[in-house]
Motif scaffolding. Sequence first.
Motif, PDB file in Angstrom:
ATOM      1  N   PHE A 166       0.925  -1.104   0.002  1.00 23.58           N
ATOM      2  CA  PHE A 166      -0.109   0.031   0.098  1.00 23.58           C
ATOM      3  C   PHE A 166       0.983   1.219   0.049  1.00 23.58           C
ATOM      4  O   PHE A 166       1.668   1.337   0.721  1.00 23.58           O
ATOM      5  N   PHE A 167       0.627   2.157  -1.131  1.00 17.85           N
ATOM      6  CA  PHE A 167       1.521   3.296  -1.197  1.00 17.85           C
ATOM      7  C   PHE A 167       1.026   4.665  -0.609  1.00 17.85           C
ATOM      8  O   PHE A 167      -0.257   4.653  -0.575  1.00 17.85           O
ATOM      9  N   GLY A 168       1.896   5.340  -0.120  1.00 20.04           N
ATOM     10  CA  GLY A 168       1.351   6.666  -0.075  1.00 20.04           C
ATOM     11  C   GLY A 168       1.566   7.426  -1.227  1.00 20.04           C
ATOM     12  O   GLY A 168       1.822   7.026  -2.244  1.00 20.04           O
ATOM     13  N   SER A 169       1.143   8.709  -1.107  1.00 21.93           N
ATOM     14  CA  SER A 169       1.028   9.701  -2.314  1.00 21.93           C
ATOM     15  C   SER A 169       2.336  10.288  -2.804  1.00 21.93           C
ATOM     16  O   SER A 169       2.451  10.785  -3.657  1.00 21.93           O
ATOM     17  N   GLY A 170       3.422  10.129  -1.842  1.00 25.14           N
ATOM     18  CA  GLY A 170       4.771  10.521  -2.098  1.00 25.14           C
ATOM     19  C   GLY A 170       4.892  11.795  -1.622  1.00 25.14           C
ATOM     20  O   GLY A 170       4.098  12.488  -1.547  1.00 25.14           O
ATOM     21  N   TYR A 230       0.145  -2.284 -11.128  1.00 28.46           N
ATOM     22  CA  TYR A 230      -0.199  -1.532 -10.169  1.00 28.46           C
ATOM     23  C   TYR A 230      -0.937  -0.257 -11.119  1.00 28.46           C
ATOM     24  O   TYR A 230      -0.452   0.100 -12.322  1.00 28.46           O
ATOM     25  N   LYS A 231      -1.718   0.426 -10.560  1.00 32.26           N
ATOM     26  CA  LYS A 231      -2.608   1.491 -11.344  1.00 32.26           C
ATOM     27  C   LYS A 231      -2.067   2.719 -10.471  1.00 32.26           C
ATOM     28  O   LYS A 231      -2.198   2.815  -9.189  1.00 32.26           O
ATOM     29  N   LYS A 232      -1.991   3.988 -11.132  1.00 32.89           N
ATOM     30  CA  LYS A 232      -1.663   5.129 -10.490  1.00 32.89           C
ATOM     31  C   LYS A 232      -2.444   6.312 -11.215  1.00 32.89           C
ATOM     32  O   LYS A 232      -2.161   6.696 -12.229  1.00 32.89           O
ATOM     33  N   TYR A 233      -3.104   7.102 -10.241  1.00 36.20           N
ATOM     34  CA  TYR A 233      -3.731   8.452 -10.595  1.00 36.20           C
ATOM     35  C   TYR A 233      -2.685   9.450 -10.292  1.00 36.20           C
ATOM     36  O   TYR A 233      -1.872   9.200  -9.454  1.00 36.20           O
ATOM     37  N   PRO A 234      -2.980  10.541 -10.824  1.00 41.92           N
ATOM     38  CA  PRO A 234      -2.148  11.849 -10.674  1.00 41.92           C
ATOM     39  C   PRO A 234      -2.169  12.179  -9.178  1.00 41.92           C
ATOM     40  O   PRO A 234      -3.354  12.036  -8.566  1.00 41.92           O
ATOM     41  N   ALA A 235      -1.131  12.485  -8.643  1.00 44.65           N
ATOM     42  CA  ALA A 235      -1.016  12.931  -7.224  1.00 44.65           C
ATOM     43  C   ALA A 235      -1.576  11.922  -6.145  1.00 44.65           C
ATOM     44  O   ALA A 235      -1.742  12.112  -5.280  1.00 44.65           O
ATOM     45  N   GLU A 236      -1.629  10.822  -6.893  1.00 43.27           N
ATOM     46  CA  GLU A 236      -1.684   9.569  -5.674  1.00 43.27           C
ATOM     47  C   GLU A 236      -0.571   8.458  -5.920  1.00 43.27           C
ATOM     48  O   GLU A 236       0.009   8.396  -6.892  1.00 43.27           O
ATOM     49  N   THR A 296      -1.645   1.862  -6.637  1.00 45.40           N
ATOM     50  CA  THR A 296      -2.659   1.010  -6.000  1.00 45.40           C
ATOM     51  C   THR A 296      -2.526  -0.440  -6.738  1.00 45.40           C
ATOM     52  O   THR A 296      -2.531  -0.663  -7.838  1.00 45.40           O
ATOM     53  N   PHE A 297      -2.457  -1.401  -5.832  1.00 44.24           N
ATOM     54  CA  PHE A 297      -2.185  -2.748  -6.667  1.00 44.24           C
ATOM     55  C   PHE A 297      -3.559  -3.172  -7.286  1.00 44.24           C
ATOM     56  O   PHE A 297      -4.846  -2.680  -6.919  1.00 44.24           O
ATOM     57  N   LEU A 298      -3.250  -3.875  -8.238  1.00 49.73           N
ATOM     58  CA  LEU A 298      -4.471  -4.175  -9.346  1.00 49.73           C
ATOM     59  C   LEU A 298      -4.627  -5.555  -9.456  1.00 49.73           C
ATOM     60  O   LEU A 298      -5.622  -6.232  -9.007  1.00 49.73           O
ATOM     61  N   ILE A 299      -3.630  -6.219 -10.026  1.00 51.37           N
ATOM     62  CA  ILE A 299      -3.668  -7.775  -9.888  1.00 51.37           C
ATOM     63  C   ILE A 299      -2.254  -8.371 -10.115  1.00 51.37           C
ATOM     64  O   ILE A 299      -1.241  -7.696 -10.444  1.00 51.37           O
ATOM     65  N   SER A 300      -1.913  -9.553  -9.780  1.00 50.41           N
ATOM     66  CA  SER A 300      -0.857 -10.086  -9.628  1.00 50.41           C
ATOM     67  C   SER A 300      -0.835 -11.641 -10.327  1.00 50.41           C
ATOM     68  O   SER A 300      -2.072 -12.314 -10.267  1.00 50.41           O
ATOM     69  N   ILE A 301       0.434 -12.261 -10.670  1.00 53.44           N
ATOM     70  CA  ILE A 301       0.199 -13.609 -11.024  1.00 53.44           C
ATOM     71  C   ILE A 301       1.597 -14.283 -10.626  1.00 53.44           C
ATOM     72  O   ILE A 301       2.783 -13.553 -10.793  1.00 53.44           O
ATOM     73  N   SER A 302       1.613 -15.490 -10.130  1.00 55.33           N
ATOM     74  CA  SER A 302       2.877 -16.076 -10.246  1.00 55.33           C
ATOM     75  C   SER A 302       3.342 -17.025 -11.049  1.00 55.33           C
ATOM     76  O   SER A 302       2.533 -17.239 -12.227  1.00 55.33           O
ATOM     77  N   SER A 303       4.654 -17.085 -11.109  1.00 54.06           N
ATOM     78  CA  SER A 303       5.177 -17.771 -12.187  1.00 54.06           C
ATOM     79  C   SER A 303       4.924 -19.235 -12.434  1.00 54.06           C
ATOM     80  O   SER A 303       4.792 -19.808 -13.499  1.00 54.06           O
ATOM     81  N   ILE A 304       3.749 -19.826 -11.751  1.00 52.60           N
ATOM     82  CA  ILE A 304       3.566 -21.185 -11.998  1.00 52.60           C
ATOM     83  C   ILE A 304       2.041 -21.084 -12.712  1.00 52.60           C
ATOM     84  O   ILE A 304       1.699 -22.386 -13.090  1.00 52.60           O
ATOM     85  N   LYS A 305       1.549 -19.958 -12.819  1.00 45.33           N
ATOM     86  CA  LYS A 305       0.371 -19.759 -13.539  1.00 45.33           C
ATOM     87  C   LYS A 305       0.636 -19.217 -14.836  1.00 45.33           C
ATOM     88  O   LYS A 305       1.761 -18.311 -15.136  1.00 45.33           O
ATOM     89  N   ASP A 306      -0.142 -19.364 -15.750  1.00 49.86           N
ATOM     90  CA  ASP A 306      -0.189 -18.505 -17.017  1.00 49.86           C
ATOM     91  C   ASP A 306      -1.374 -17.316 -17.153  1.00 49.86           C
ATOM     92  O   ASP A 306      -1.409 -16.542 -18.204  1.00 49.86           O
TER      93      ASP A 306
END
Lengths: 115, 115
Positions: free
Chosen positions: A105-109, B36-42, B45-55
């Motif tokens: 979880f990131f801060g705004s920086g 991760y997804k980032k809006y301006p001035a924020e 935020t984590f979106l989705i992940s995948i381990s190398s054992i999956k495709d």
Amino acid sequence: GAGVSQSPSNKVTEKGKDVELRCDPISGHTALYWYRQSLGQGLEFLIYFQGNSAPDKSGLPSDRFSAERTGESVSTLTIQRTQQEDSAVYLCASSREQALNEKLFFGSGTQLSVL
Amino acid sequence: DQQVKQNSPSLSVQEGRISILNCDYTNSMFDYFLWYKKYPAEGPTFLISISSIKDKNEDGRFTVFLNKSAKHLSLHIVPSQPGDSAVYFCAASAGGGTSYGKLTFGQGTILTVHP
């Protein structure tokens, strides 16, 4: 607040001065990370703290950079004798622990500008 | 040495269509990948992940595909919405254990979804 808090949000300093950046992680999060994002670049890992273990400082770019963390709470990143190339957004993140599937979880920086 | 690359700085998509964001990596030790997804001035935020054992890993409108032989991953967003407009970062970690939060990020892709 419920999120990671960083202060100041903006810092303008003169070349050669020291700066301190502060991070308040989410309560209960044992892992804390510092990253920085230079203009047009991705985030660059700097340092992380995990509980009472020795911090991993492998990402610190020079010995002008240092960081401390008090227990499992506040962390400060200090940059001594700032240079223009230190200008970047410094991001702090925390997670419950350092493990697979634990989200950061990131801060705004803190936007640091070295003139 | 850019170990994680996002070669498209920007992508523009019509609302309702599919957005495909791409990421390439060079380090064969990477075993966990995130978006991760980032809006301006924020902060990101984590979106989705995948381990190398999956495709493939799906979460609602978001699907991440991993092609280990090509060292390539992609994020599909279907259908795209104007609120998805943000900077998307691909990230990777290696070695497990104490390395999960020590992420290597790409430069980011700016996604714009037009109404």
